[in-house]
Design an enzyme around this catalytic site. Structure first.
Site, PDB file in Angstrom:
ATOM      1  N   SER A 147      29.450  35.491  -6.801  1.00 53.63           N
ATOM      2  CA  SER A 147      28.513  34.493  -6.279  1.00 53.63           C
ATOM      3  C   SER A 147      28.801  34.092  -4.835  1.00 53.63           C
ATOM      4  O   SER A 147      29.056  32.933  -4.535  1.00 53.63           O
ATOM      5  CB  SER A 147      28.520  33.267  -7.186  1.00 53.63           C
ATOM      6  OG  SER A 147      28.294  33.652  -8.511  1.00 53.63           O
ATOM      7  N   ARG A 162      29.485  36.839   4.092  1.00 56.81           N
ATOM      8  CA  ARG A 162      30.370  35.730   4.488  1.00 56.81           C
ATOM      9  C   ARG A 162      30.929  35.088   3.233  1.00 56.81           C
ATOM     10  O   ARG A 162      30.356  35.184   2.157  1.00 56.81           O
ATOM     11  CB  ARG A 162      29.624  34.695   5.331  1.00 56.81           C
ATOM     12  CG  ARG A 162      28.459  34.074   4.609  1.00 56.81           C
ATOM     13  CD  ARG A 162      27.676  33.090   5.462  1.00 56.81           C
ATOM     14  NE  ARG A 162      26.545  32.591   4.692  1.00 56.81           N
ATOM     15  CZ  ARG A 162      25.383  33.225   4.577  1.00 56.81           C
ATOM     16  NH1 ARG A 162      25.173  34.353   5.216  1.00 56.81           N
ATOM     17  NH2 ARG A 162      24.415  32.735   3.823  1.00 56.81           N
ATOM     18  N   ASP A 200      23.476  35.772 -10.433  1.00 54.56           N
ATOM     19  CA  ASP A 200      23.365  34.987 -11.673  1.00 54.56           C
ATOM     20  C   ASP A 200      21.929  34.860 -12.208  1.00 54.56           C
ATOM     21  O   ASP A 200      21.725  34.770 -13.415  1.00 54.56           O
ATOM     22  CB  ASP A 200      24.037  33.609 -11.555  1.00 54.56           C
ATOM     23  CG  ASP A 200      23.451  32.749 -10.458  1.00 54.56           C
ATOM     24  OD1 ASP A 200      22.627  33.249  -9.673  1.00 54.56           O
ATOM     25  OD2 ASP A 200      23.829  31.561 -10.387  1.00 54.56           O
TER      26      ASP A 200
HETATM   27 MG    MG Z   1      25.180  28.393 -13.492  1.00 52.60          MG
END
Ligand code: MG
Ligand code: ADP
Length: 496
Positions: A147, A162, A200
């Site tokens: 993530s 980044r 996600d």
């Molecule tokens: Mg979540």
């Protein structure tokens, strides 16, 4: 009464009419289509290289790992092929020192060691057979939920753009994070192949598609948690910019185009950053101005858990500081609590005075409150905001504002979901349109789904057909979802 009238006036500023919802949907559809045509648009419409979704009949054992911030999770998912699955997992905190390590090797070898430990605990037999005679057993396919911003160029290829959330390893920038992980897995000699890089929202879409009743595949995976974002199934030939991307990345060789589908990560948090159609109040303006990224993620700043508490705080503070004391909030000199008359007070160090002082879970508690004289709201005001002896009138005003902010967020969520439903023409193509959702806001805010549905019924092109849209919670996208992406990635490479 004066307070109630003033609260009503403020509530009106958060009203988001049917007409505005429709205007929002038209702009959302336009921005979606623009995002499919070219790069660098306001809704990014990123191809994920996932070209099919599961229908619940898939079987096998897959691994998934999740590096999202504080913790590193490893899990294995056994798909039973009848919409059900079982899952085993372990979770370890990522040591602070590794977040700012000198080299990516330090971090990624730590991750690989966790995978090794997990295999020894949960798949010892498989692990030992492989050690004794490499090639004896199949490799596990692994889905990697990562993530942080990556430039994804293939189903298991993505370069780190980044670091965020306190991570800082310069040497990793620009490197393919799947390759970094695979290298460390290989040097430990583990029977594991990093098969997919997972966002996600895509995990949510896949998890819902596997578990949803019947064989209908899911159209959208949407997150309403700290932030908001959505992924959906698009027809490949509508992704006009795909050729340009393929030419630049050699991507066409990296995915299975024969399904004619491509899952798209919309990044809809940045819908309408120029505020052409989004509702705007003084509280939204001030929140944005004092945020770390003014002018950016403007849709997200009106919809998601990170921000709703702060919008409410600003509204309450303004009502508390109302120049006319007869109108202001929390200024009752003889509020009536438990038969004792007392003066309402707000502590000097109340979170009401601090940026981000109110968590969005506060809104859920107040929205839910049906108690006599809003006793529960009174208690939570005392506990969370250090407001002593709030009057019932105060609580009514707080509840009105909470409701207005929460409902506006849900109606905005309907703009994004409705925009995708209309743009994909799914109501015409399928009997049922299925949407998987995840995140604390949609899970816990009372009535969030019903407000979305109410707005759906007001959208031209949906109306009564709202009944054919099914919304279901898809928990654990980063475990089950990532495992399923590993599965489809595997099948795309070696068709069954
Ligand atoms: Mg979540
Ligand atoms: P993440 O988005 O990080 O995966 P969550 O889905 O749990 O995690 O979302 C966290 C966000 O949800 C936070 O912004 C928090 O304020 C908000 N939140 C937590 N509990 C609730 C609740 N009961 N009602 C509404 N919002 C909540």
């Amino acid at each position: 009464m004066a307070l109630e009238a003033e609260a009503k006036r403020m509530v009106a500023q958060f009203e988001y009419s049917a007409e505005e919802v429709n205007k929002g949907v038209r702009e959302f559809v336009r921005e979606m289509e623009e995002g499919l045509a070219k790069q660098g648009t306001s809704i990014s419409q990123i191809p994920t290289y996932v070209t099919s979704v599961p229908n619940g009949t898939e079987k096998g054992v897959y691994l998934a790992v999740d590096l999202g911030g504080t913790n590193f999770r490893v899990c294995s998912v056994t798909l039973h092929g009848n919409q059900s699955f079982s899952l085993q997992q372990s979770k370890v905190p990522v040591p602070r020192a590794l977040m700012e390590a000198k080299t990516s090797h330090e971090l990624f070898s730590f991750l690989a060691k966790q995978i090794e430990a997990f295999l020894k605990t949960h798949h010892l037999d498989h692990f030992e057979k492989h050690k004794a005679q490499p090639g004896e057993v199949d490799y596990f396919d692994l889905g990697f939920t990562f993530s942080f911003p990556v430039n994804q160029v293939g189903i298991n290829k993505g370069k780190l753009m980044r670091w965020t959330k306190g991570f800082n390893i310069d040497e990793a920038l620009g490197q393919d994070v799947c390759e970094l992980l695979q290298k460390e897995i290989d040097s430990l000699g583990l029977p594991v192949r990093v098969a997919a890089l997972v966002n996600d929202t895509v995990g949510t879409l896949m998890a819902r598609s596997y578990t949803s009743p019947g064989k209908t595949s899911t159209l959208i995976g949407a997150i309403f948690g700290t932030g908001t974002n959505g992924a959906y199934v698009e027809k490949l030939d509508r992704v006009k910019k795909m050729k340009e991307i393929d030419d630049a990345t050699g991507g066409a060789a990296n995915y299975d185009a024969t399904t004619g589908l491509m899952v798209i990560n919309t990044e809809w948090g940045s819908f309408d950053n120029p505020l052409k159609v989004l509702p705007n109040t003084q509280y939204d303006i001030d929140l944005d101005k004092e945020s770390v990224n003014p002018g950016i993620q403007m849709f997200e700043k009106r919809v998601s858990g990170m921000f709703l508490g702060e919008i409410l705080r600003r509204a309450l503070l303004s009502l508390y500081q109302h120049p006319d004391a007869g109108v202001a909030l929390f200024k009752d000199e003889s509020s009536h609590t438990n038969d004792i008359r007392s003066t309402t007070t707000v502590a000097d160090d109340s979170p009401l005075f601090k940026q981000w002082g109110i968590d969005t879970s506060f809104l859920s508690i107040v929205e839910e409150d049906q108690s006599d004289h809003l006793r529960i709201t009174k208690q939570v005001l005392e506990k969370e905001l250090k407001v002593e002896a709030a009057s019932t009138e105060d609580c009514v005003a707080v509840k009105m504002l909470v409701h207005a902010i929460g409902k506006r967020a849900a109606r905005l969520a309907a703009v994004a979901l409705g925009g995708v439903v209309l743009s994909t023409n799914k109501l015409q193509e399928d009997e049922t349109v299925d949407i998987g959702v995840d995140g604390s806001l949609v899970e816990y805010y009372p009535g969030f789904e019903e407000y979305i549905r109410e707005a759906f019924r007001e959208i031209e092109g949906i109306g009564e057909e709202e009944k054919r849209i099914r919304i279901g919670l898809a928990k654990d996208g980063s475990g089950l979802g990532a495992a399923l992406i590993a599965l489809v990635a595997h099948n795309a490479e070696q068709p069954l």
